[in-house]
Design a protein around this motif. Structure first.
Motif, PDB file in Angstrom:
ATOM      1  N   GLN A 447     -30.314  38.426  11.246  1.00 43.47           N
ATOM      2  CA  GLN A 447     -30.152  38.703  12.678  1.00 43.47           C
ATOM      3  C   GLN A 447     -29.754  37.406  13.376  1.00 43.47           C
ATOM      4  OE1 GLN A 447     -32.943  41.247  14.947  1.00 43.47           O
ATOM      5  NE2 GLN A 447     -33.265  39.437  16.238  1.00 43.47           N
ATOM      6  N   THR A 449     -28.347  35.514  17.148  1.00 45.74           N
ATOM      7  CA  THR A 449     -28.249  35.607  18.615  1.00 45.74           C
ATOM      8  C   THR A 449     -27.322  34.524  19.128  1.00 45.74           C
ATOM      9  OG1 THR A 449     -30.186  34.179  18.888  1.00 45.74           O
ATOM     10  CG2 THR A 449     -30.567  36.568  18.830  1.00 45.74           C
ATOM     11  N   ILE A 455     -28.434  39.500  20.910  1.00 41.93           N
ATOM     12  CA  ILE A 455     -28.220  39.758  19.483  1.00 41.93           C
ATOM     13  C   ILE A 455     -26.739  40.017  19.232  1.00 41.93           C
ATOM     14  CG2 ILE A 455     -28.721  41.324  17.563  1.00 41.93           C
ATOM     15  CD1 ILE A 455     -31.450  41.827  18.767  1.00 41.93           C
ATOM     16  N   GLN A 458     -26.975  42.311  13.745  1.00 42.56           N
ATOM     17  CA  GLN A 458     -28.224  42.892  13.293  1.00 42.56           C
ATOM     18  C   GLN A 458     -28.500  42.471  11.845  1.00 42.56           C
ATOM     19  OE1 GLN A 458     -30.394  44.511  14.991  1.00 42.56           O
ATOM     20  NE2 GLN A 458     -29.276  45.073  16.856  1.00 42.56           N
ATOM     21  N   GLN A 459     -29.791  42.352  11.535  1.00 41.48           N
ATOM     22  CA  GLN A 459     -30.161  42.016  10.159  1.00 41.48           C
ATOM     23  C   GLN A 459     -29.837  43.181   9.227  1.00 41.48           C
ATOM     24  OE1 GLN A 459     -33.846  39.930   9.445  1.00 41.48           O
ATOM     25  NE2 GLN A 459     -34.261  41.142   7.601  1.00 41.48           N
TER      26      GLN A 459
END
Length: 817
Positions: A447, A449, A455, A458-459
């Motif tokens: 993840q 930012t 963000i 996303q992981q």
């Protein structure tokens, strides 16, 4: 330690040569002769050693022995009126060890008008009625004397046609690529018992690794089949390796010790009783000391062990026990002098801890018209691998890869061979109980930012904690005969396989695997052959057990058997007993190949790196094809010279999710290998090998994704939308080996120098993605002179060339006693 080797070399030359001149010590050779079709001992076979024309006869048990022979290099011919004569070249008799071997003779066939197919001294001939083409053989002397082979069978076979040594050719790994097939498509049998792992630091689900496990001192003969597989062997798509081990010496305790800059190995064999002999060995690597000396940051460390016992229960029954095992550890150390390349090695590779073994017992019983084999074996691979954002200071909090896996196979095999008139019939069955557990975690994307905390990525990761226990079962039948006054040989076979997994196939008829081969004798020295067959392989256990939870549901991967259809045709020319020429064309077609849903490429393009493959969601709609032509020429040792030349032109392509064919990672197109050797007087020997592999494809980096994820993953992210769209420079290298032997009283010293890439050719691997570092490589340079952002936004990307032109010398000695 390593600096003393040149002085040791000079000392042995100065001291050992006078000792060898002062005395002529003797050696001996012993063995047995059997009927190849029935395995029964053959009596009254004439065995003749040349030069010297020394003759003995085999006794009632098929045994023979030559005593007090002058040391040197000989040829041994076994002959009888009712059997095809066979000559074995390049038998090296020393005063240290007694040479032992098993000779299999084929019954003679009738002479034809203008075509004589009996009485050939077929030392160069490799084919059989079951596999009339696509077959090569190596003896122990071929393996030991191979330049650059470093006593590693997996490296030696790269001299054979159709065999590549990895995608870039100059790779340090033993990824065996045969006729354009993936490294996972090969199977290995040791005295009839399957050995799935033959390399240290093996890639789970694939089989390749940087160093072979098998001890060459155990090996008597290696047979490589690249098509026309005997139906008794399951799970083969590209090749079957049959390693035949010698029996322990039944006269006295003997052995050898091998010491070089990279390893120490000891082997012993002896009689235990009148009916039992043993072979045992252990080896310890010193690579971690060598790499520390030359300031490489990797620390590979391994042990391996091997044993065999043979018990003659009675004249018709023999019991063998075999075992092979390895312990592997792969770690890192901070280099004294840091470079971007050394630091990349640390960040991009996993820490590895592996243990593997195979143990087995086999019982052979001679019958009135043949023989049967019954074997029980167990093999296990315990694979542990971990990777971290910073491998120098590992912490569970920054783990990016975890593999804790164990796979065990328990196998019961039976086969029976019957000879009736001119027919040879074989049939059998196999039952396996598989136990597999797998704890797997891989961070695909972290993840991320931006500076405002939003963000931007996303992981994404793969996680699996599964275990499966199931049965595998299969059966086969194969028959062969000669027709038209023995001019035409035909063999046909059928194999069926299945398993009890819910996501695979329980009906063996769905894996109905027919094969047909034929060979026709055009003339005494010419044969034309062809084969056609369908072959199946079960996907890796990692794939079969992986559960896809991406959609919120638990979905098992599919487990269809991978299918490959082979069509091969060729011509063989045998001008004399020691010379062989072949030309073959081949076409292989694949179906049901696993395709990565995430990367959208075939798994055939994976498995040439450390770790494991198959731990991801897949579909099985992939296809593939490989086709080409091979030329092969072999001259067995005559007049002090021996040589092998092979040329292969091939194409290898697989489809991904988009169903379009793209080149495989090892689609080098051209393979050339030339190996030659010369035996000088006074036990000096010189070997040379040249290798060429055409340009290998590679996949470029996704520059945006690489910059975002490099800090976490430690490597760049490949752009699989351009899978294998670019190519590296072609690879070439030359290897040189020099041996000098001294025969003393019941002791032989062999001093050797092996130079890999002796003329320093540059080999190219796929480029490396990293960030620019400062002058002393202690920190990354940024565009704004601020600390490096986790998302790499202020980093300066750098593509490093991945070339290696090092000359790799190995100096060592072998003491036989």
């Amino acid at each position: 330690m390593f600096k003393s080797f040149p002085y040791l070399l000079v000392l042995c030359l100065l001291v050992g040569t006078p000792l060898a001149v002062l005395a002529q010590y003797k050696g001996s050779i012993s063995g047995s002769v059997v009927n190849r079709n029935t395995q029964e001992p053959l009596r009254q076979i004439t065995l003749e050693l040349s030069p010297g024309n020394i003759k003995v006869l085999s006794d009632s048990n098929g045994n023979f022995k030559f005593r007090t022979i002058n040391t040197g290099t000989y040829s041994l011919t076994a002959a009888a009126i009712s059997y095809q004569a066979k000559t074995i070249n390049n038998i090296i008799i020393t005063s240290g060890n007694e040479y032992t071997l098993l000779i299999e003779l084929e019954p003679a066939v009738k002479e034809l008008a203008n075509v004589v197919v009996s009485g050939r001294k077929n030392t160069a001939k490799a084919a059989t009625i079951e596999s009339p083409l696509s077959v090569q053989r190596l003896t122990i002397e071929d393996i030991k004397a191979n330049p650059g082979g470093n006593f590693d069978i997996s490296k030696v076979i790269q001299s054979l046609p159709g065999v590549g040594g990895g995608a870039a050719g100059g790779s340090f790994r033993n990824d065996i690529i045969i006729r354009g097939g993936a490294p996972s498509e090969n199977v290995f049998y040791l005295d009839g018992i399957e050995v799935p792992i033959i390399n240290h630091f093996s890639t789970q689900g694939s089989g390749g690794g940087p160093q072979g496990i098998l001890n060459v001192s155990f090996i008597e003969d290696v047979k490589l089949s690249t098509s026309a597989f005997d139906a008794r062997y399951d799970n083969a798509l590209s090749s079957v390796f049959q390693f035949k081990q010698k029996n322990g010496n039944n006269n006295r305790l003997q052995g050898n010790i091998r010491l070089s800059a990279t390893e120490l190995a000891a082997t012993f064999d002896a009689p235990v009783s009148k009916k039992t002999t043993f072979l045992a060995s252990a080896r310890r690597s010193y690579l971690q000391l060598l790499f520390k000396l030359i300031d490489l940051p990797i620390r590979p460390n391994y042990w391996d062990f091997q044993f065999k016992t043979t018990t003659k229960l009675n004249k018709k029954t023999t019991l063998n026990f075999i075992g092979i095992g390895a312990i592997d550890e792969f770690s890192f150390a901070v280099p004294k002098t840091a470079t971007p390349e050394k630091l990349y090695i640390i960040s991009s590779n996993p820490l590895i801890n592996q243990k593997s073994y195979t143990i087995g017992a086999s019982l052979k019983r001679l019958t009135q018209k043949g023989y049967w084999n019954l074997s029980l074996s167990r093999n296990t691979l315990a694979n542990n691998a971990d990777k971290y954002e910073d491998n120098k200071t590992p912490s569970p909090a920054n783990r990016t890869l975890q593999i804790t896996s164990k796979e065990t196979e328990n196998k019961l095999r039976f086969d029976n061979t019957i000879n009736y008139s001119n027919w040879k019939l074989s049939y059998g069955a196999v039952l396996q109980y598989v136990q597999f557990s797998n704890l797997f975690f891989q961070l695909i994307r972290p993840q991320l930012t931006d500076a405002q905390g939003n963000i931007i990525q996303q992981q994404q990761n793969f996680t699996s904690n599964t275990g499966i226990n199931f049965l595998r079962y299969g059966a086969f039948i194969q028959a062969g005969n000669r027709f038209f006054n023995n001019r035409l040989a035909i063999s046909a076979g059928v194999r069926i396989d299945a398993n009890s997994l819910n996501n695979s196939e329980a009906n063996p008829l769905q894996q109905f695997s027919p094969r047909l081969s034929a060979s026709y004798a055009l003339a005494n020295q010419w044969n034309v052959s062809a084969s056609l067959g369908s072959y199946y392989r079960l996907p890796s256990y990692t794939q079969l057990a992986f559960v896809n939870t991406a959609s919120g549901n638990s979905i098992l991967n599919p487990g269809k058997y991978i299918k490959s259809n082979h069509l091969v045709a060729g011509i063989e020319y045998l001008p004399n007993s020691a010379t062989r020429f072949t030309i073959e064309g081949f076409y292989k077609q694949y179906a049901n190949y696993p395709v990565s849903i995430t990367d959208k490429i075939s798994l055939a393009n994976k498995g040439i790196d450390f770790g494991a493959i198959g731990n991801e969601p897949v579909t099985q709609n992939g296809k593939g094809r490989a086709y080409g032509i091979e030329l092969f020429a072999q001259q067995k040792l005559t007049n002090r010279f021996f040589g092998v030349f092979s040329y292969t032109l091939f194409w290898s392509e697989f489809t991904g999710l988009n169903t379009a064919y793209t080149p495989a990672s090892w689609d080098n197109r051209t393979l050339i290998s030339a190996t030659m050797g010369y035996k000088f007087k006074r036990n000096w020997e010189l070997g040379l090998k040249f290798r060429y592999q055409g340009s290998a494809p590679f996949t470029p980096f996704d520059l945006i994704q690489s910059q975002l994820n490099y800090l976490t993953l430690g490597a760049g992210v490949l752009n699989y939308q351009q899978n294998n769209s670019q190519r590296l420079a072609a690879f070439n290298a030359g290897d040189l080996r020099i041996d000098k032997k001294w025969n003393l009283k019941r002791t032989t010293i062999d001093l050797f120098l092996d130079l890999q890439n002796f003329y320093g050719s540059k080999s190219a691997g796929a480029p490396l993605y990293t960030f620019k570092r400062n002058a002393d490589n202690t920190a990354f340079v940024t565009t704004d002179n601020q600390p490096l952002q986790t998302n790499g936004s202020n980093a300066i990307p750098v593509i490093l060339k991945n070339t290696d032109g090092n000359v790799l010398p190995t100096i060592g000695f072998i003491v036989e006693f």
